[in-house]
Design an enzyme around this catalytic site. Structure first.
Site, PDB file in Angstrom:
ATOM      1  N   CYS A 409      47.543  28.596  30.824  1.00  0.00           N
ATOM      2  CA  CYS A 409      46.137  28.216  30.693  1.00  0.00           C
ATOM      3  C   CYS A 409      46.112  26.911  29.917  1.00  0.00           C
ATOM      4  CB  CYS A 409      45.312  29.325  30.036  1.00  0.00           C
ATOM      5  SG  CYS A 409      45.927  29.901  28.439  1.00  0.00           S
ATOM      6  N   ARG A 414      44.522  32.822  26.950  1.00  0.00           N
ATOM      7  CA  ARG A 414      44.138  33.607  28.117  1.00  0.00           C
ATOM      8  C   ARG A 414      45.351  34.277  28.764  1.00  0.00           C
ATOM      9  NH1 ARG A 414      40.235  29.022  30.783  1.00  0.00           N
ATOM     10  NH2 ARG A 414      41.569  27.698  29.497  1.00  0.00           N
TER      11      ARG A 414
END
Length: 455
Positions: A409, A414
């Site tokens: 990410c 994430r």
């Protein structure tokens, strides 16, 4: 005489009719009603597993669906072929809640024209969902007690290979109370930590799981770059916060990504058993458990017990990522950012202005709106999404799980969460490019693409 014979024939016909009715009633017993739904028997349910006109729905909390033995079931997991629609989702206060739940019903095939079998193990969840569906116009609703199914080992149930990596609030409560829940080692102390960005007063001081001590994420990814800390910094962090390689740790947080980020780094360092509270602090309070506001402190140690990192394969360097991209038959770099980030419309970060994507990376979904969102991988209560739906999403995106998957990410938050979900599903040929887009794009010699990728 003729009249008498006629009466006898009428009486015989009446008796025969009564016997026939009784036999039919015996063959097809009246089903018990449960509010807007009817109860269904195990025998009847067995015959519906391959019936496309039926949808079997697990209404329990997400952890039970994943594999935990909750509410007295003898086997953990869900009925093979079942989808999930938890009664807990109905209690969540969230933006666009009705829209999100409607989309979930559509995704799972819970439609008005189907026969819907709703099961639970506490006698409450299925009825709550039945009432909800009834108000939306659903008619053919049935309820079932999954404890009956679980008792028969010949009946198919499915649980995720590593379901224990994300734990229910009830298991954490057992640990706080000095008990040993399933999959934990009896007599072994479990450390509970609360992860968040910033000092204790940002969230920890407002309320946390009892006994938890606080970890500021800046300790594992120092500012201003917020890249993964050096091996030397992580070694000192382990000593200061009392972590050793033999520990069992549960990470909690008000913000799920922070918990998964810290959990990933602890695993990378070499901590033996690291887990995350599924659904975060919200799951704890939703279960009715009290938080505490006292400041708990860790006990430092002099030695972690291994050279850090003991599990370096969990995290890919930029050089390893480049080498992987050169072998696309074996390796896929999965871009877990928003679509707007992937096509270069936004950077996703207030402190980073470079936009675009790494050439060769495949869009793998994340969230909607900004870099703090992960709706494609979570249920509305912030628990892990159904693994079959995640797998289907990847397949549609052209992501082959037979290859090595490296998730990236912007800076690793994430994908730390997505990696645990992949592990929970049973995938072990996976890693993350932790420093991600921010490190890649800060290097002027690295190529960058923008715009929608070619089909």
């Amino acid at each position: 005489m003729k009249k008498a014979k006629k009466h006898i024939l009428l009486l015989a016909a009446l008796i025969l009719g009564m016997l026939t009715f009784a036999a039919c009633a015996k063959e097809e017993p009246q089903q018990e009603t449960n509010g807007p739904a009817k109860a269904i028997s195990t025998e009847d349910l067995k015959g519906k597993l391959e019936d496309d006109s039926y949808v079997i729905v697990d209404t329990r909390i997400n952890d039970a669906f994943n594999g935990w033995k909750l509410d007295g079931v003898s086997r953990g997991g869900h009925i093979e072929g079942a989808v999930d629609f938890s009664a807990n989702w109905l209690k969540v206060e969230a933006k666009d809640k009705d829209k999100v739940l409607d989309e979930a019903l559509k995704t799972k095939g819970i439609s008005l024209d189907k026969n819907i079998v709703l099961y639970d193990a506490n006698g409450k969840d299925a009825l709550e969902v039945a009432n909800y569906l009834s108000e939306k116009g659903y008619k053919n609703l049935y309820t079932y007690d999954v404890k009956e199914w679980a008792k028969d080992n010949s009946l198919p149930m499915v649980k995720y290979d590593n379901y224990q990596m994300i734990v229910p609030a009830s298991a954490v409560k057992d640990i706080v109370d000095g008990k040993t829940p399933e999959s934990f080692e009896a007599g072994k102390k479990v450390k509970i930590v609360e992860a968040s960005w910033g000092e204790e007063d940002t969230s920890y001081a407002k309320g946390h799981v009892p006994t938890a001590f606080h970890i500021n994420t800046d300790l594992i990814e120092p500012p201003p770059a917020w890249m993964l800390a050096s091996d030397e910094q992580l070694t000192q962090f382990a000593k200061d916060y009392g972590f050793t390689k033999n520990d069992t740790v549960i990470v909690t947080s008000e913000a799920q990504m922070a918990a998964y980020r810290v959990a990933l780094v602890l695993r990378y360092m070499g901590v033996e058993d690291v887990r995350v509270l599924n659904g975060g602090l919200g799951a704890w309070t939703s279960a009715g458990y009290d938080v505490e506001t006292a400041s708990n402190k860790p006990t430092p140690v002099s030695d972690f017990g291994a050279v850090i990192p003991a599990n370096p394969d969990l995290v890919d360097t930029m050089e390893e990522t480049k080498a992987g991209l050169a072998t696309p038959d074996k390796f896929t770099l999965v871009d877990n950012r928003t679509w707007e980030e992937h096509i270069g419309k936004t950077s996703g970060y207030s402190y980073h202005d470079k936009m675009g994507r790494i050439p060769g990376a495949v869009y793998g979904y994340a969230g909607l709106g900004d870099s703090n969102s992960l709706q494609y991988y979570r249920n509305i209560d912030n628990t892990m999404r159904n693994a079959d739906e995640i797998a289907a999403m990847w397949k549609e995106a052209g992501i082959d799980t037979n290859k090595h998957l490296s998730f990236h990410c912007g800076s690793g938050w994430r994908v730390a969460e997505i990696l645990v979900y992949a592990n929970t599903m049973g995938l072990d040929n996976v890693s993350i490019y932790s420093n991600g887009w921010i490190e890649w794009s800060n290097n002027p010699s690295n190529p960058i693409e923008t715009g929608e990728p070619a089909k």
